[in-house]
Motif scaffolding. Sequence first.
Motif, PDB file in Angstrom:
ATOM      1  N   PRO A   1      17.316   3.015 -29.617  1.00 53.11           N
ATOM      2  CA  PRO A   1      16.681   2.940 -28.263  1.00 53.11           C
ATOM      3  C   PRO A   1      15.012   4.026 -28.135  1.00 53.11           C
ATOM      4  CG  PRO A   1      17.911   2.939 -26.981  1.00 53.11           C
ATOM      5  CD  PRO A   1      18.410   4.067 -28.242  1.00 53.11           C
TER       6      PRO A   1
ATOM      7  N   THR B   1      15.532   6.173 -22.032  1.00 52.31           N
ATOM      8  CA  THR B   1      14.959   5.017 -23.053  1.00 52.31           C
ATOM      9  C   THR B   1      15.824   3.868 -23.350  1.00 52.31           C
ATOM     10  OG1 THR B   1      16.713   6.550 -24.683  1.00 52.31           O
ATOM     11  CG2 THR B   1      14.381   6.982 -25.196  1.00 52.31           C
ATOM     12  N   VAL B   2      17.165   4.115 -23.084  1.00 54.79           N
ATOM     13  CA  VAL B   2      18.302   3.403 -22.963  1.00 54.79           C
ATOM     14  C   VAL B   2      17.669   2.578 -21.284  1.00 54.79           C
ATOM     15  CG1 VAL B   2      20.589   2.253 -22.003  1.00 54.79           C
ATOM     16  CG2 VAL B   2      20.261   4.151 -24.082  1.00 54.79           C
TER      17      VAL B   2
ATOM     18  N   GLN C   1      14.898   1.749 -20.064  1.00 54.37           N
ATOM     19  CA  GLN C   1      13.715   1.701 -20.084  1.00 54.37           C
ATOM     20  C   GLN C   1      13.843   0.448 -21.232  1.00 54.37           C
ATOM     21  OE1 GLN C   1      10.594   3.650 -22.897  1.00 54.37           O
ATOM     22  NE2 GLN C   1       9.428   1.706 -22.208  1.00 54.37           N
ATOM     23  N   HIS C   2      15.010   0.508 -21.506  1.00 51.73           N
ATOM     24  CA  HIS C   2      15.302  -1.420 -22.930  1.00 51.73           C
ATOM     25  C   HIS C   2      15.827  -2.182 -22.116  1.00 51.73           C
ATOM     26  CE1 HIS C   2      16.352  -2.887 -26.497  1.00 51.73           C
ATOM     27  NE2 HIS C   2      17.526  -3.182 -25.930  1.00 51.73           N
TER      28      HIS C   2
ATOM     29  N   ALA D   1      11.263   4.320 -26.375  1.00 50.01           N
ATOM     30  CA  ALA D   1       9.901   3.668 -25.629  1.00 50.01           C
ATOM     31  C   ALA D   1       8.865   2.656 -26.264  1.00 50.01           C
ATOM     32  CB  ALA D   1       9.359   5.341 -25.225  1.00 50.01           C
TER      33      ALA D   1
ATOM     34  N   GLY E   1       9.849  -1.382 -27.306  1.00 51.40           N
ATOM     35  CA  GLY E   1      10.280  -2.631 -25.983  1.00 51.40           C
ATOM     36  C   GLY E   1      11.736  -2.831 -25.818  1.00 51.40           C
ATOM     37  N   LYS E   2      11.606  -3.901 -25.035  1.00 50.52           N
ATOM     38  CA  LYS E   2      12.564  -4.934 -24.675  1.00 50.52           C
ATOM     39  C   LYS E   2      13.752  -5.940 -25.964  1.00 50.52           C
ATOM     40  CE  LYS E   2      14.577  -5.804 -21.197  1.00 50.52           C
ATOM     41  NZ  LYS E   2      14.004  -6.487 -20.045  1.00 50.52           N
TER      42      LYS E   2
END
Lengths: 327, 352
Positions: A260, B217-218, B220-221, A262, A265-266
Amino acid sequence: MTNPILSIRDLTVEIPTRHGILRPVDGVSYDIGRGEILGVVGESGAGKSMAGNAVIGLLSPPARIAQGEIHVNGTRIDQLKGEAMRRLRGKEIGMVFQDPLTSLNPLLRIGDQLTETILAHLDISRAEAEQRAIRALDEVGIPGARERINSYPHEFSGGMRQRVVIALALCAEPSLIIAEEPTTALDVSVQAQIIALLKQLCHQRGTAVMLITHDMGVIAEAADRVAVMYAGKLVELGPVRDVLTTPRHPYTHGLMGSTPLASRGKDRLHQIPGAMPRLDALPSGCAFHPRCPYVQDKCKADPGPTLADGGGEAACFFPLSQDAKVA
Amino acid sequence: MRLVSVEHLTRIFDVSKPWLNRVIERRKKAFLTAVSDVSFEIEEKTVYSLVGESGSGKSTIGKMLVGLLDPSEGSVKIRDVDLAREKDAAKVDAVRADIQMIFQDPFASLNPRWRVRDIIVEPVAARGGETKGMAERLLEQVGLSARDAGKFPHEFSGGQRQRICIARALASEPKLIVCDEPTSALDVSVQAQVLNLMSDLKDEFGLTYLFISHDLTVVQHISDKVGVLYLGRLVEEASPTELFEDPKHPYTQMLLAAAPKLDEFGREVPPPKGEIPDPINPPDGCAYHPRCPIAMDICRKMRPELRKIRGARVACHLADVKGVGPAITPPEAQKPPEFRSKRTADAEESTS
């Protein structure tokens, strides 16, 4: 590379079992130069720790080095036994383990642990050794080293304990340090401190560091070059920037995509299907082929090219082109 | 709609020595405040994440949410039912069935002597529900095969085990799942598989997650909202975009700066100073002040309350105050003196 500190050639570690011979490390070659940090990454079972243990002579039987050579400062060490190996360990090669609490003796003051190591390897008086111990603690950033030398390991916090372990690894001034997951047990802010410390010591003293970790972030931050391992084989080796931004081997590519980020994104994470194969059930040909999105018939039959040192290449018949950026 | 509301939640642990030692050594009782006055709300079908370093109280909050620990003060309300204080047993029972938990270590959270089928249906079987064919259906939903139901946990890898844990959590058709570091014991590629699975299941079943993690980071994901904890207190709460693009609390700024980045090779950032203080004797005022680069007098004396700054809630006197610069000074302006070894310092002195 001219005069590397550590040079591993075609290293193979075997474990004989009832069901046949397992190869946790299979034909691995790499060099580490003076003042260089080589990151060794891979998921659990990739053989990265085994390779480290083989170098420092800590393979527990029945695991043994079946093939290949290990040179430290030009001296061949893979055939050394007993006393000769023990003299080398700590003197030429220092080791930093994952869990700082279990790698220190809880019953001894840290000063005694440091002086013991120094006296074992260097021919100096006890008073001199003590001075050296204080200097070593000072160097790894432990405040009030002169007083702290009389403390026991439990009196330190996790980050400080890892500093003590690093001081211990450094006190006989080895030319190579093997750091195995040195920051995995630590918090993010302390991890940043330890990485900075390792980097600084390495550059100042010209110590070569083999940094074994599964954390790509740590590698990106600390390493100069990176070696990626999969199922006992070295699959990619090169400067950290090249390997992480334009990976050539499909496994490295998948690994980078599944981290993952930054900036990503999602969206859904890219995922590599399946899991690392067990050593007693390695697939034929290239060990990665059942999970590889670019697999071809050739990959299923032929184990694929091995990496020559100095590479920047991948152990793959069909390496990805350099424009194939990580998604 | 609001599913969970946590109000002024506090948990204090008694960490005193045994009675006799206290008398002989003339020591007072000692208390550790693991969670202190934490309030937040979780909307239905969203993911709320709690991040913080070890000792920040994130797991304690998770345990209080599922009822494994009782709060010392304050309350956890799930659909307006206070689990610890509600007298109506039927109400409590109904709400309890809606909560499940996934733990960090998939090797420790599955009974090694039970078959996977029994493990998965246990939450339903324990309440006397019908379980025929349920394990097989759930196993397929989490990406394993129906044939695996007859196996034992040791026959699976870490990632597969975590899938079994997820299947078990889904069995009682919960609304809320508390996930305590569900991926930190897993490899990166397996972590990606599990995270993808979790977000698919969330959409499919309309789940709500409380996601506890130390990995920014996890978080945020996966998150819709993030709460940052420090020494048992919520110091900042914001949407992930807001938090990661414009962190307002100096601690959040430090965490973000310290997290390793994949795209900045060999960056030379001054590492953060200090470590989390002792929670038994926390510092006065703002708990972060001994490590904070912009701390002023007020920070040492008064504890900051959470206040709204744009889209976030921040507990800092100085956040967004004019005239106070960014907490993280640019790298070239700040060289950490304590990381200079004695030897180089001496060498520099002798040359100058």
